[in-house]
Design a protein around this motif. Structure first.
Motif, mmCIF file in Angstrom:
data_model
loop_
_atom_site.group_PDB
_atom_site.id
_atom_site.type_symbol
_atom_site.label_atom_id
_atom_site.label_comp_id
_atom_site.label_asym_id
_atom_site.label_seq_id
_atom_site.Cartn_x
_atom_site.Cartn_y
_atom_site.Cartn_z
ATOM 1 N N ASP A 111 -2.622 -0.517 18.289
ATOM 2 C CA ASP A 111 -3.077 0.046 19.557
ATOM 3 C C ASP A 111 -3.251 -1.045 20.604
ATOM 4 O O ASP A 111 -3.378 -2.227 20.288
ATOM 5 C CB ASP A 111 -4.414 0.774 19.364
ATOM 6 N N LYS A 112 -3.258 -0.617 21.860
ATOM 7 C CA LYS A 112 -3.489 -1.541 22.965
ATOM 8 C C LYS A 112 -4.949 -2.002 22.940
ATOM 9 O O LYS A 112 -5.867 -1.197 22.766
ATOM 10 C CB LYS A 112 -3.176 -0.820 24.292
ATOM 11 N N TYR A 113 -5.181 -3.317 23.118
ATOM 12 C CA TYR A 113 -6.540 -3.863 23.151
ATOM 13 C C TYR A 113 -7.316 -3.302 24.349
ATOM 14 O O TYR A 113 -6.749 -2.880 25.357
ATOM 15 C CB TYR A 113 -6.505 -5.389 23.230
ATOM 16 N N GLY A 125 0.830 1.289 23.263
ATOM 17 C CA GLY A 125 1.308 -0.079 23.350
ATOM 18 C C GLY A 125 0.731 -0.881 22.194
ATOM 19 O O GLY A 125 -0.430 -0.704 21.823
ATOM 20 N N GLN A 126 1.512 -1.755 21.632
ATOM 21 C CA GLN A 126 1.025 -2.611 20.554
ATOM 22 C C GLN A 126 0.311 -3.827 21.128
ATOM 23 O O GLN A 126 0.501 -4.208 22.286
ATOM 24 C CB GLN A 126 2.189 -3.087 19.694
ATOM 25 N N THR A 127 -0.517 -4.444 20.284
ATOM 26 C CA THR A 127 -1.219 -5.674 20.655
ATOM 27 C C THR A 127 -0.841 -6.789 19.686
ATOM 28 O O THR A 127 -0.870 -6.600 18.469
ATOM 29 C CB THR A 127 -2.745 -5.481 20.632
ATOM 30 N N TYR A 145 -1.936 -9.987 23.875
ATOM 31 C CA TYR A 145 -0.720 -9.505 24.530
ATOM 32 C C TYR A 145 -0.590 -8.014 24.256
ATOM 33 O O TYR A 145 -0.520 -7.589 23.099
ATOM 34 C CB TYR A 145 0.524 -10.218 23.986
ATOM 35 N N GLY A 146 -0.568 -7.224 25.310
ATOM 36 C CA GLY A 146 -0.258 -5.809 25.178
ATOM 37 C C GLY A 146 1.192 -5.585 25.552
ATOM 38 O O GLY A 146 1.632 -6.009 26.626
ATOM 39 N N THR A 155 1.010 -7.162 29.117
ATOM 40 C CA THR A 155 -0.304 -7.501 29.667
ATOM 41 C C THR A 155 -0.890 -8.653 28.864
ATOM 42 O O THR A 155 -0.565 -8.855 27.690
ATOM 43 C CB THR A 155 -1.259 -6.298 29.627
ATOM 44 N N GLU A 289 -7.742 -8.880 32.685
ATOM 45 C CA GLU A 289 -6.359 -8.661 32.281
ATOM 46 C C GLU A 289 -5.399 -9.044 33.407
ATOM 47 O O GLU A 289 -5.726 -8.921 34.590
ATOM 48 C CB GLU A 289 -6.157 -7.192 31.919
#
Length: 724
Positions: A111-113, A125-127, A145-146, A155, A289
């Motif tokens: 998941d996105k942080y 989005g992966q992290t 990193y997203g 990101t 961010e």
């Protein structure tokens, strides 16, 4: 997979780009590539000759071929052997600023942080988390990193963890640092002033450091917290461009350095001179961010990537894709001179013209008859209104309209009950008188007691009166960086703690009232940034409502921010800021490129003008979905041309809307001409006004002429629809 790890190589893959890092033989994390997807390890392009007077790591022993000062680094530190602008500066337990970060570990999260207390993007989005550790102390740096694959966005954020038994000081921390092997780029940035924000400027890079930023406690009218790096030949439709946008609303700095090897380092983050953060044992510090994006297909594509990303993954309001009401704001119609019946007359006229939201601006509270009193006293002046606020709201609702209210939470007047009760709630040095601006002082938003008071006050105000819309204003910069709530040794943290308090209040109010439409404002566009858009789906673009100037302002705004976030209104003529007179038609066309509304005395309009307003309202209601959710294209540069033109194209490319303003009629010259973008080249389009049919390829390759109309600042609108 959007995140790939092979031995010491980390690859972040989006649909059209590749971002790559590699751990070298000394454990240093090198930046190897950000650009088009090449489907391979790009470290082969590294070429680092022996450079005199470049210090070498102790690990390299007698080799002089390896120096941090020459390498492309992922996240650089000051105090050892890189003499360029550092990404991170700490004061460590021995009192020095030396920090030697080496690779420690990595983790891929599905998941996105999220960032505690800070706005940040969200969604599918992966992290990737890469952890670096100092070679001496238990100081850990988590690089986050997203990866948003389809959006072509990466990101970044950084977390410092102090696991030593000592205090350390964070003196500088950037959210993103980007090293590139060549520096043949121009910097595009967005400068300005009050009532003339986000003027696009291109600056060729020279050796040394190019820097922009804000010391004002807000992102500011003067510099927007984002920049674009573009090749000199990059246009709207072709060429390489990188974007860096900070999701933050306070003091910031962005730097681009061209080094001795003609390499480039770009950084963006918190302003270091406003930061000296004490990190106690076990504590962590999180940087805001930054949003990065790359394209080979020109500035228009880069902007489109940011528009889609901010709409889908940053603005969290449910209003982001909803139809928003067309509003009338009473400010330029009445200023402070009004009562309830006068406001109801404005609302009645507005309703007859199809307007859906009435907004009561400044002057409804305390003894607020001018701008030198009562900020902070958020108690309804029923004597001035000649009725309770709830009655006014209900009577507006009875007309079938929504009701909105202006507030300025962060400010206080010296002539106010709040200031007399709590002089300790104001930013001011204990031994100095504070600087005034617009007769206002700034509340200590670093003080949780102040934030609690404001949250409770405005929650009650909204709930008890059934308010549908809030305009949150901020009408001065911060000049006295001293918070009475903080200990003397913590005063260097005040600027960031202030913003954390603002975000806390915004989060509480917008979470409590998800069905209330919030619009941000800071003397117009003084805090128009990605941080505020996380909470507020729209922002008042500028206090300058002159249609000519708004062409320039909205042009610069469009490089990063979606049109659905741009607050834009039709105002009176002669314009109150410039004295310029522009036709109602042109004012309407310019204001329709945003969240549409009016800010004038409707009773002063002629019957013919009222009919024109009614037609504008109906036109905008029909076109708002295209404006909000379609793809936006800049068709000309108003800074260099006699025409400001732009268009909206539906995602399925079936409909298009072209809008333009011709600044000046030129006699004995060809008609103004624009080439369109974003259409289906194989399709055919019918022009609504006369039925003429064009191929999409012709419209994009040859373009269309605009009518040759006498006068200055003449607006035009062309509607196109795809046919079988």
């Amino acid at each position: 997979m959007s995140i790939q790890v092979h031995d010491s190589l980390f690859s972040l893959c989006t649909r059209d780009s590749l971002y790559q890092m590699k751990v070298d033989q000394y454990g240093v994390l090198n930046h190897t590539w950000y650009g088009p997807d090449t489907a391979m390890d790009m470290s082969y392009i590294e070429d680092y000759p022996e450079i005199s007077f470049s210090a070498n790591l102790w690990d390299t022993e007698k080799s002089r071929m390896y120096s941090l000062n020459d390498r492309l680094l992922e996240y650089s530190c000051g105090g050892i052997s890189d003499f360029r602008n550092p990404a991170l500066l700490l004061t460590v337990p021995d009192g020095s600023s030396s920090l030697d970060l080496r690779y420690f570990s990595y983790e891929i999260m599905p998941d996105k942080y999220a960032l505690e207390g800070l706005p940040a993007s969200f969604g599918d989005g992966q992290t990737l988390k890469i952890t670096l550790k100092d070679t001496v102390y238990d100081i850990y740096v988590d690089l986050l990193y997203g990866v948003f694959e389809e959006e072509n966005v990466i990101t970044r954020s950084v977390v410092i963890r102090n696991l030593t038994p000592f205090e350390i000081k964070v003196k500088k921390i950037v959210s993103a640092s980007l090293d590139l092997p060549t520096s043949d780029y121009e910097v595009i940035h967005f400068h300005g002033r009050h009532a003339m924000e986000r003027m696009m400027e291109k600056t060729p890079l020279t050796h040394g450091t190019f820097s922009i930023g804000s010391r004002r406690g807000q992102s500011s009218h003067q510099h927007n917290p984002g920049l674009v790096l573009a090749k000199a030949n990059t246009t709207e439709t072709s060429g390489e461009a990188y974007g860096m946008l900070l999701v933050y609303s306070g003091s910031f700095e962005a730097e681009v350095e061209k080094d001795q090897l003609d390499q480039l380092r770009a950084t963006i983050g918190l302003r270091s001179e406003n930061l000296n953060w004490t990190l106690k044992p076990g504590e962590r510090f999180c940087a805001p961010e930054a949003i990065l994006s790359f394209t080979e297909n020109g500035l228009g594509t880069l902007s489109g990537q940011y528009h889609d990303f901010i709409r889908e993954h940053l603005i969290r309001s449910r209003f982001v894709h909803q139809k928003r009401p067309i509003l009338i704001n009473n400010w330029e119609a009445t200023y402070f001179d009004f009562n309830g019946e006068k406001l109801l007359d404005i609302a009645q006229t507005a309703r007859e013209l199809g307007i859906e939201l009435f907004v009561l601006d400044d002057g409804w509270f305390g003894q607020r008859h001018n701008d030198d009193s009562s900020l902070g006293d958020w108690v309804v002046n029923e004597q001035k209104l000649q009725m309770p606020l709830r009655e006014l709201v209900d009577r507006v609702h009875d007309k079938g309209m929504q009701f909105g209210l202006w507030i300025e939470p962060e400010m206080v007047s010296e002539n106010s009950m709040l200031y007399r009760a709590h002089p300790d709630w104001v930013l001011r040095s204990p031994l100095r008188d504070p600087a005034r601006s617009r007769y206002q002082l700034v509340l200590d938003m670093a003080n949780p007691e102040v934030v609690d008071y404001l949250a409770n006050t405005f929650m009650a105000l909204i709930e008890e009166n059934g308010v549908d819309y809030i305009k949150w204003d901020m009408n001065r910069s911060i000049s006295d960086f001293y918070a009475p709530s903080l200990a003397p040794e913590r005063q260097s943290e005040m600027a960031h703690r202030y913003m954390l308090g603002v975000y806390d209040l915004a989060d509480r109010l917008t979470s409590r009232f998800p069905d209330v439409l919030f619009e941000g404002c800071a003397g117009g566009g003084g805090r128009f940034d990605a941080g505020m858009l996380y909470y507020f789906p729209q922002y008042w673009c500028s206090d300058d409502t002159d249609a000519h100037n708004r062409c320039l302002i909205q042009h610069g705004t469009s490089f990063f921010y979606p049109i659905s976030s741009v607050g834009s209104h039709v105002s009176a003529v002669p314009n109150h800021q410039t004295g310029r007179t522009v036709s109602l038609k042109t004012r309407g066309i310019v204001a329709m490129a945003g969240t549409f509304g009016y800010e004038l005395d409707l009773s002063a309009l002629s019957d013919e003008e009222k009919e024109e307003v009614k037609a504008q309202v109906e036109t905008y209601k029909a076109m708002q979905p295209l404006v909000f959710d379609g793809d936006y294209y800049r068709l000309s540069d108003p800074n260099a041309n006699n025409v400001c033109a732009w268009s909206f194209v539906s995602k399925d490319k079936k409909t298009a809307l072209v809008q333009a303003v011709v600044f000046e009629h030129k006699p004995n010259a060809k008609k103004p001409h624009v080439k369109l973008q974003g259409l289906d080249p194989m399709a055919f389009y019918r022009r609504k006004e006369d039925g003429m049919v064009f191929s999409g390829k012709a419209l994009m390759k040859a373009g269309i002429f605009l009518p040759d109309t006498l006068g200055s600042n003449v607006g035009h609108q062309v509607e196109l629809e795809q046919i079988d």
